[in-house]
Design a protein around this motif. Sequence first.
Motif, short mmCIF file in Angstrom:
data_model
loop_
_atom_site.label_atom_id
_atom_site.label_comp_id
_atom_site.label_asym_id
_atom_site.label_seq_id
_atom_site.Cartn_x
_atom_site.Cartn_y
_atom_site.Cartn_z
N PRO A 372 -5.39 6.94 -1.16
CA PRO A 372 -4.98 7.65 -2.40
C PRO A 372 -3.79 8.58 -2.20
O PRO A 372 -2.94 8.69 -3.09
N LYS A 373 -3.70 9.26 -1.04
CA LYS A 373 -2.55 10.15 -0.80
C LYS A 373 -1.26 9.33 -0.71
O LYS A 373 -0.23 9.72 -1.27
N TYR A 374 -1.34 8.21 -0.04
CA TYR A 374 -0.17 7.33 0.07
C TYR A 374 0.24 6.82 -1.31
O TYR A 374 1.43 6.80 -1.64
N ALA A 375 -0.74 6.43 -2.14
CA ALA A 375 -0.45 5.92 -3.47
C ALA A 375 0.24 6.99 -4.32
O ALA A 375 1.15 6.69 -5.11
N THR A 376 -0.16 8.25 -4.16
CA THR A 376 0.44 9.34 -4.93
C THR A 376 1.90 9.57 -4.52
O THR A 376 2.79 9.68 -5.37
N TYR A 430 4.97 -1.60 -7.27
CA TYR A 430 3.87 -0.63 -7.20
C TYR A 430 2.56 -1.25 -7.68
O TYR A 430 1.51 -1.07 -7.07
N LYS A 431 2.64 -1.97 -8.77
CA LYS A 431 1.43 -2.60 -9.32
C LYS A 431 0.82 -3.57 -8.31
O LYS A 431 -0.40 -3.58 -8.11
N THR A 432 1.65 -4.37 -7.67
CA THR A 432 1.14 -5.38 -6.74
C THR A 432 0.54 -4.74 -5.49
O THR A 432 -0.56 -5.11 -5.05
N VAL A 433 1.27 -3.79 -4.90
CA VAL A 433 0.84 -3.20 -3.63
C VAL A 433 -0.32 -2.23 -3.82
O VAL A 433 -1.29 -2.23 -3.04
N ILE A 434 -0.27 -1.42 -4.85
CA ILE A 434 -1.25 -0.34 -5.01
C ILE A 434 -2.47 -0.77 -5.84
O ILE A 434 -3.60 -0.47 -5.48
N PHE A 435 -2.24 -1.49 -6.92
CA PHE A 435 -3.34 -1.83 -7.83
C PHE A 435 -3.69 -3.31 -7.86
O PHE A 435 -4.66 -3.70 -8.51
N SER A 447 -5.96 3.10 7.06
CA SER A 447 -6.23 4.53 6.91
C SER A 447 -5.14 5.19 6.09
O SER A 447 -4.00 4.73 6.03
N ASP A 448 -5.49 6.31 5.47
CA ASP A 448 -4.53 7.05 4.64
C ASP A 448 -3.56 7.82 5.53
O ASP A 448 -3.66 7.80 6.76
#
Length: 532
Positions: A372-376, A430-435, A447-448
């Motif tokens: 989640p920290k990386y995604a932010t 972003y959509k492909t990698v994160i969601f 790991s984050d």
Amino acid sequence: MITFPILSLMTFLPLVGVLFILIIRGDAEISARNAKAIALWSSLFTFALSCVLLVNFDETKTGFQFVEMIDWFPAYGIKYHLGVDGISLFFVILSSFLTPICILSSWNVVQRRVKEYMMAFLVLETFMIGTFAALDSILFYVFFEGVLIPMFLIIGIWGGDRRIYSAFKFFLYTFLGSVLMLVAILTLYFQVGTTDIPTLMASPVATYMQYWLWLAFFASFAVKMPMWPVHTWLPDAHVEAPTAGSVILAGVLLKMGGYGFLRFSIPMFPDATLYFAPMVYWLSIIAIIYTSLVALSQQDMKKMIAYSSVAHMGFVTLGIFTLNVQGIEGGIFQMLSHGLISAALFLCVGVVYDRMHTRDINRYGGIVRNMPKYATVFMILLLGSVGLPGTSGFVGEFLALLGAYQVDPYLAILAGTGVVLGATYMLWLYKTVIFGPQVHADASGMSDLDWRETAMFVPIVVLVIALGVYPSLIMEKISPSVKQLVAQIEPYSVKEANLQMFTNIEPASGKFPPMPDVIKNDNDKMGMTKDK
């Protein structure tokens, strides 16, 4: 008031770190650990000096500050001459800011020839700072070309599978373009009698010579930016370079071309700049649209960000050659913003690559659950890249488009399509990698961000938001120098420039348009007319 040679200290302090690394003794593990510590502290001390430089810079002055001048080759009038103004100040700071981040990003990644790797980055920092601080054209050329050596080694030794090909392609493209610049510098020396940059800026050469000298400098700076169609070395170099190499390449080295236009091409060759400005407009528009479309088709994260860099540099050249205050300020701000955002995006790629050893976009997906920290962080940087209001990316693009609109609304409209295309491929990434759906089981086990990676991203994210919300933090120091530059070309008007430049070149002879009588008379006095 600074009374010591701060620019020389900043320029050569990294070389002191190199000397300490050279005398390190002990087994491989101890030597590597000590080399990393020395490199980090050397770069941090250099950055601390850049903060002192920023605090003591007087934004009310338009000339060069912290000037140092020593005879270098007295017989030829060549001097060791350093100084910064509002245009070069933040490029010096950007160089010193990104170097410790690069060293930190390589802390647990580089496992072989660690001492040499750290030395290469410190030498690179010396050449980068020297390039932006040099006020003698020969000194500038030494630093400008010196950058190629450590970057060539970084790509060729610590790069990917095709590192040798990419390193030589990078070297040959940039070096061959710079050979013409050296010829132009020597020509200026024989015509004006000095290599001093402030003197050359105040003494434009005869109009007839400006065209050829402008093209010679353009050959070097266009490759360095890089502009379309001499951009093909950049994606290869980015893909094969280690993460820290990509950070410096995108964050600082690409900015040397734009800085060269501002320091040499525009003030020294105003007539030629007006004459060739329409060509630069169209090359910029093609770069923005074409490379954005190419980025849309990429499956490699690094290659996509590399092509997006070419598109963003298109906004820079478009803004710079509008030759108005808004456009030039936008071009400078865009370079600084891109230096932060693009560098951080390559760090983002490096984070996941270190965990899964692939850059294939479709191999990731759904990592928001375990990172989640990386995604932010990735989201904030990506939105800055597409120019979301409230981020630094918006300010530069908006000012560049505003400057282009003052020249011709159609230029702004065409360039604006690049903003839409940029949002398209970045949001898809972003959509492909994160969601996206997890197609690789290892993606769910990553790991984050750890403390070291968090320390790399936090200052960049803070700056991206701070400069987006309050751009005057740097704009107040940039503006006086930009206004002085625009004042040098105020006797001319971009709208009155020859927009049909190609139709005025005689096809049979390839000659430039005939000179007005008044200019021809001036050239006669200088012995510069063609018949002489």
